[in-house]
Design an enzyme around this catalytic site. Structure first.
Site, PDB file in Angstrom:
ATOM      1  N   HIS A 188       0.825  -1.196   0.000  1.00  0.00           N
ATOM      2  CA  HIS A 188       0.000   0.000   0.000  1.00  0.00           C
ATOM      3  C   HIS A 188       0.870   1.262   0.000  1.00  0.00           C
ATOM      4  CE1 HIS A 188      -4.076  -1.784   1.240  1.00  0.00           C
ATOM      5  NE2 HIS A 188      -3.269  -2.795   0.971  1.00  0.00           N
ATOM      6  N   ASP A 242      -5.333   5.890   2.788  1.00  0.00           N
ATOM      7  CA  ASP A 242      -5.475   4.515   2.344  1.00  0.00           C
ATOM      8  C   ASP A 242      -6.856   4.000   2.761  1.00  0.00           C
ATOM      9  OD1 ASP A 242      -3.843   1.930   1.465  1.00  0.00           O
ATOM     10  OD2 ASP A 242      -5.065   1.379   3.188  1.00  0.00           O
TER      11      ASP A 242
END
Length: 471
Positions: free
Chosen positions: A3, A106
């Site tokens: 990520h 995120d």
């Protein structure tokens, strides 16, 4: 890392095309940041892009850390980092040198929206995976209300808006036990997606036109979606590992499109039995290969999810006896972590056996390398389905129905087919088409760069100060 990497690459692309922006990356941590994590952020072009590591979350014995799923650990880390995040945002907002115009998080971090609201910040989700998975997640709360049984017990595939129908058994492991706390947390987290002003997704129109068109349809509670991909690393992290330079030197001496690259990402692991079968399968295929090998793990397919420092110092005692000696003329085995970008971009590389993580998938698309899809965990089974049956740039081996093991015979057959068979020729041609489409999306007048400019313009409208740079 799966990520963090696309997130910081997105930041780099933003400031490259819109140099009136600065970016501050705020990163929650579980213990000290890994070497790979520190290397990734320290290479950022300060002060245009800078980073802040929040104080590490320490799990004590009462947390039963070792028994929790990766998703649960992430959830706890985010929740316990909220006070530290609030302090950093307060400092940024109060600074006379910055004008904070957007808060991009995120998708695991939807809890932070409440903190952003305290400072009157516009929040956006950054979704590092693909449009198909995003479409599935947005549909999940509705599916959760419609279905009473476990998804794996559904007799018919689920029709995800804009996508191929997917069998419930191919959903991520997180969604295979609807009574679990992890599943319920995930559904609650997804419901908070509607609080975002927009969702930035790492894909592009020609790769996922059906899913992206479905996502663009206006619905109550569904934020606008901004496809700005493909976002990939410009190169692998620096390493003083001699095997990396040896690897690239070895590739230089191989024929064009002749080498199969085998790697399962930063988190993926295979069982001892599967490593054994893979070794014999590669040997039986008689094809050239580079194999990035990790220590086997019989407990979890994601045993290295939180660590990319699983270096076994080139001890390959777990490989079949004599394997390295028998394959040394056409195969190269390296330990744990390899120069993936450099390998995929090399002219000798003709195929990629991959776990179908989205970062690895996009890297293969950008460099036009056809795939063997071997999903392990998370959303990878859905990715493999899309790549093999929709975009059709991948072949997929069939595991045994009983134990799920992919046998050496099956591995040898699929590897040989990709590298020199008719089916391999077909997926290679289609991957070249996708490579061209990816390149076009990133041209100045391409779809993804236009979308990025639209997003940047929206953020500039949030700017109220007349001085300094936006952040």
């Amino acid at each position: 890392m799966g990520h963090v990497i696309p997130f910081i690459e997105f930041a780099k692309r933003l400031v490259h095309h819109h140099d009136d922006f600065n970016v501050t990356c705020i990163i929650p941590t579980i213990g000290p940041p890994s070497t790979a994590m520190k290397a990734a952020v320290e290479a950022l072009p300060a002060p245009t892009i800078n980073h802040i590591f929040l104080p590490p979350i320490i799990f004590d014995d009462d947390d039963q850390y070792s028994t929790k799923s990766p998703e649960t650990i992430l959830a706890l880390a985010i929740t316990r980092s909220l006070p530290s995040l609030a302090c950093e945002l307060k400092s940024l907002v109060a600074s006379s040198r910055t004008n904070v115009v957007a808060f991009v998080v995120d998708f695991f971090c939807t809890e932070t929206f409440e903190v952003a609201r305290e400072f009157n910040l516009s929040s956006y989700l950054f979704f590092p995976s693909n449009a198909m998975v995003l479409s599935f997640l947005l549909y999940l709360p509705k599916l959760d209300e419609m279905v009473s049984c476990e998804f794996k017990d559904l007799t018919e595939p689920v029709k995800i808006p804009g996508c191929l129908p997917v069998h419930g058994r191919d959903f991520a492991d997180t969604f295979q036990d609807r009574t679990s706390g992890t599943y319920k947390w995930f559904v609650d987290m997804i419901k908070k997606f509607s609080l975002a002003r927009g969702i930035i997704v790492n894909s592009f129109m020609d790769l996922e036109s059906g899913a992206l068109k479905a996502l663009s349809e206006e619905e109550p509670g569904k934020p606008p979606v901004y496809p700005i991909g493909p976002i990939i690393r410009s190169g692998s992290s620096e390493s003083d590992d001699v095997s990396w330079s040896d690897c690239l030197t070895w590739l230089d001496n191989q024929p064009s499109d002749s080498v199969l690259f085998v790697a399962f990402g930063s988190g993926g692991t295979l069982s001892h039995a599967q490593v054994n079968e893979l070794a014999f399968g590669l040997e039986m295929s008689q094809q050239r290969f580079i194999w990035v090998v990790k220590t086997p793990n019989d407990e979890s397919a994601s045993a290295t999810y939180f660590s990319v420092q699983n270096h076994q110092k080139n001890h390959f005692d777990f490989l079949p006896e004599g394997f390295l000696e028998r394959t040394k003329e056409r195969g190269l085995v390296i330990s744990s972590w390899g120069p993936q970008i450099e390998v995929l971009s090399h002219g000798a590389t003709g195929g990629f056996l991959t776990h179908c993580g989205w970062n690895s998938t996009l890297e293969s698309v950008v460099y036009g390398v056809p795939l063997i899809a071997w999903p392990l965990y998370a959303e990878q089974r859905m990715n493999a389905l899309m790549l093999s049956e929709d975009v059709r740039v991948a072949l997929r081996p069939n595991p045994n129905e009983g134990d799920g093991l992919v046998t050496r015979e099956e591995i040898a057959k699929v590897v040989k087919e990709l590298m020199e068979g008719e089916a391999g020729i077909g997926v290679r041609k289609r991957m070249r088409v996708m490579k061209h489409a990816a390149s076009m999306a990133l041209m100045e007048d391409g779809s993804s760069i236009k979308t990025l400019s639209k997003l940047a313009l929206e953020w500039k409208k949030n700017q109220t100060a007349s001085y300094g740079k936006t952040n």
